[in-house]
Motif scaffolding. Structure first.
Motif, PDB file in Angstrom:
ATOM      1  N   ILE A  41       0.834  -1.204   0.000  1.00 17.13           N
ATOM      2  CA  ILE A  41       0.000   0.000   0.000  1.00 17.13           C
ATOM      3  C   ILE A  41       0.870   1.255   0.000  1.00 17.13           C
ATOM      4  N   ALA A  42       1.968   1.230   0.781  1.00 14.74           N
ATOM      5  CA  ALA A  42       2.879   2.379   0.801  1.00 14.74           C
ATOM      6  C   ALA A  42       3.508   2.597  -0.577  1.00 14.74           C
ATOM      7  N   SER A  43       3.823   1.517  -1.265  1.00 15.15           N
ATOM      8  CA  SER A  43       4.390   1.628  -2.614  1.00 15.15           C
ATOM      9  C   SER A  43       3.366   2.218  -3.574  1.00 15.15           C
ATOM     10  N   ALA A  44       2.113   1.781  -3.442  1.00 20.44           N
ATOM     11  CA  ALA A  44       1.044   2.342  -4.270  1.00 20.44           C
ATOM     12  C   ALA A  44       0.871   3.823  -3.986  1.00 20.44           C
ATOM     13  N   ASP A  45       1.034   4.199  -2.728  1.00 17.16           N
ATOM     14  CA  ASP A  45       0.881   5.608  -2.359  1.00 17.16           C
ATOM     15  C   ASP A  45       1.966   6.461  -3.015  1.00 17.16           C
ATOM     16  N   ARG A  46       3.160   5.917  -3.103  1.00 16.78           N
ATOM     17  CA  ARG A  46       4.231   6.662  -3.768  1.00 16.78           C
ATOM     18  C   ARG A  46       3.915   6.858  -5.241  1.00 16.78           C
ATOM     19  N   PHE A  51       2.158  10.510  -9.756  1.00 18.01           N
ATOM     20  CA  PHE A  51       1.380  10.730 -10.977  1.00 18.01           C
ATOM     21  C   PHE A  51       0.111  11.557 -10.767  1.00 18.01           C
ATOM     22  N   CYS A  52      -0.412  11.558  -9.547  1.00  9.79           N
ATOM     23  CA  CYS A  52      -1.691  12.246  -9.322  1.00  9.79           C
ATOM     24  C   CYS A  52      -1.612  13.371  -8.302  1.00  9.79           C
ATOM     25  N   GLY A  53      -0.624  13.344  -7.424  1.00 11.97           N
ATOM     26  CA  GLY A  53      -0.615  14.306  -6.341  1.00 11.97           C
ATOM     27  C   GLY A  53      -1.639  13.936  -5.281  1.00 11.97           C
ATOM     28  N   ASP A  54      -1.880  14.854  -4.347  1.00 13.03           N
ATOM     29  CA  ASP A  54      -2.771  14.572  -3.225  1.00 13.03           C
ATOM     30  C   ASP A  54      -4.163  15.180  -3.366  1.00 13.03           C
ATOM     31  N   GLU A  55      -4.347  16.061  -4.337  1.00 12.85           N
ATOM     32  CA  GLU A  55      -5.599  16.804  -4.395  1.00 12.85           C
ATOM     33  C   GLU A  55      -6.790  15.908  -4.704  1.00 12.85           C
ATOM     34  N   MET A  56      -7.856  16.082  -3.901  1.00 15.96           N
ATOM     35  CA  MET A  56      -9.096  15.339  -4.113  1.00 15.96           C
ATOM     36  C   MET A  56     -10.061  16.146  -4.989  1.00 15.96           C
ATOM     37  N   HIS A  57     -10.821  15.427  -5.798  1.00 12.07           N
ATOM     38  CA  HIS A  57     -11.849  16.036  -6.633  1.00 12.07           C
ATOM     39  C   HIS A  57     -13.181  15.354  -6.329  1.00 12.07           C
ATOM     40  N   ARG A 291      -4.234   5.600   0.587  1.00 13.79           N
ATOM     41  CA  ARG A 291      -4.106   4.663  -0.513  1.00 13.79           C
ATOM     42  C   ARG A 291      -4.393   5.329  -1.855  1.00 13.79           C
ATOM     43  N   PRO A 292      -4.164   4.608  -2.956  1.00 19.81           N
ATOM     44  CA  PRO A 292      -4.156   5.275  -4.256  1.00 19.81           C
ATOM     45  C   PRO A 292      -5.524   5.540  -4.830  1.00 19.81           C
ATOM     46  N   LEU A 293      -6.204   6.522  -4.273  1.00 18.27           N
ATOM     47  CA  LEU A 293      -7.453   6.935  -4.885  1.00 18.27           C
ATOM     48  C   LEU A 293      -7.405   8.437  -5.056  1.00 18.27           C
TER      49      LEU A 293
END
Length: 326
Positions: A41-46, A51-57, A291-293
């Motif tokens: 999960i930590a690897s997915a977060d990296r 590629f996406c940054g942290d900003e939520m939409h 996690r990567p969402l």
């Protein structure tokens, strides 16, 4: 460094360098993830941060017509085959839906989805009303319009695009092999053909599925690679919540860690993952681990009176600066 961590790191670096995960690699990662879930999960977060940054939409859906669906999807409250107690109502008027869209925009949504129950749109008058709704929302708001209207004809797709619709939703739900276990009134091939025709019409596709219908890990990988094969970049992931009265009403929903690992594999194959229908406990796990969402269904994120945007910010995720602050 143990072998599992070494393999996860190797594959993470491959993705960060622009490479892709093959089916064989995905199966190995899934096996490693059972022993080293948090490192996976930590690897997915990296990868997500890169590629996406942290900003939520945020996007927001409106149920424009409810109940009495002709299809027998075994998980769905809208199906007319089961007694679920869902509120039933005919197609809502364009002016009502425009009001909903304006409210969604005020709360920070960037997309507005018009959803109807049913296999498709066979009533010409109702379809014209939907087209008018799309036109009104496009003209009077800054929202991007999406539609989830069942299986549409080529002419209907053309009309929706002309009215301003940008994206059509058509979930695969699960793998080809498992699909007959959840629905028999339409087929997986009908959905895949519909997706192809949507793309041929020049519209974007939003297509994903549901975790927790009794599918296997293999089914989840099959779905991820099927989506990749159609170059689908917007994937809604529903987390199954049992609906009393349906054949799957007693099925236990998946656990948060299981969801997170499954999300990892979807994120390796697709562009933007849209998380839907999480309960509070599931969402707390998802955000707590970062996690990567990247996108949430707006109307699902309000718990115990806590405004959605403030709830997301409490986990140190910046929220897209659209609409009123929350």
């Amino acid at each position: 460094m143990n072998q599992d961590i070494a393999l996860i790191t190797e594959y993470m670096d491959k993705v960060l360098e622009g490479g892709e995960i093959t089916r064989e690699m995905a199966e190995k990662l899934l096996d490693c993830g059972k022993r080293e879930p948090y490192f996976l999960i930590a690897s997915a977060d990296r990868i997500r941060r890169t590629f996406c940054g942290d900003e939520m939409h945020f996007c927001s859906d409106v149920n424009a017509r409810s109940g009495r669906c002709s299809e027998n999807c075994r998980f769905c409250a809208q199906s007319g085959w089961y007694n679920t107690g869902v509120k039933e109502y005919p197609l809502r008027r364009p002016e009502e839906l425009l009001k909903e869209a304006r409210q969604a925009e005020a709360y920070g949504a960037e997309r507005f989805g018009i959803v109807t129950s049913g296999r498709g749109q066979t009533d010409p008058k109702q379809f014209e009303s939907i087209v008018e709704t799309v036109r009104l929302v496009t003209q009077h708001t800054g929202l991007s319009v999406c539609c989830s209207l069942g299986l549409l004809t080529d002419e209907q797709l053309k009309r929706l695009k002309e009215a301003g619709c940008e994206r059509i939703h058509c979930n695969l739900e699960t793998s080809r092999d498992y699909f007959p276990e959840i629905c028999t009134t339409h087929t997986y091939d009908e959905k895949m053909n519909h997706i192809r025709r949507i793309q041929d019409a020049g519209l974007d596709v939003c297509s994903g599925g549901i975790f927790g219908l009794g599918e296997t890990e293999k089914d989840r990988l099959d779905m991820a690679f099927a989506l990749k094969g159609r170059d689908i970049r917007s994937v809604p992931l529903n987390i199954f919540n049992p609906i009393p009265g349906t054949p799957m009403g007693e099925t236990k929903p998946p656990q948060p860690l299981e969801i997170l690992i499954g999300c990892f594999f979807l994120c390796q194959q697709v562009g933007v993952l849209r998380l839907q229908h999480l309960n509070r406990r599931q969402l707390l796990h998802a955000l707590g681990i970062k996690r990567p969402l990247r996108r949430f269904m707006q109307k699902q994120i309000r718990f115990m009176g806590c405004p959605k945007r403030r709830f997301i910010r409490s986990f140190c995720f910046p929220v897209s600066q659209i609409g009123i602050p929350g």
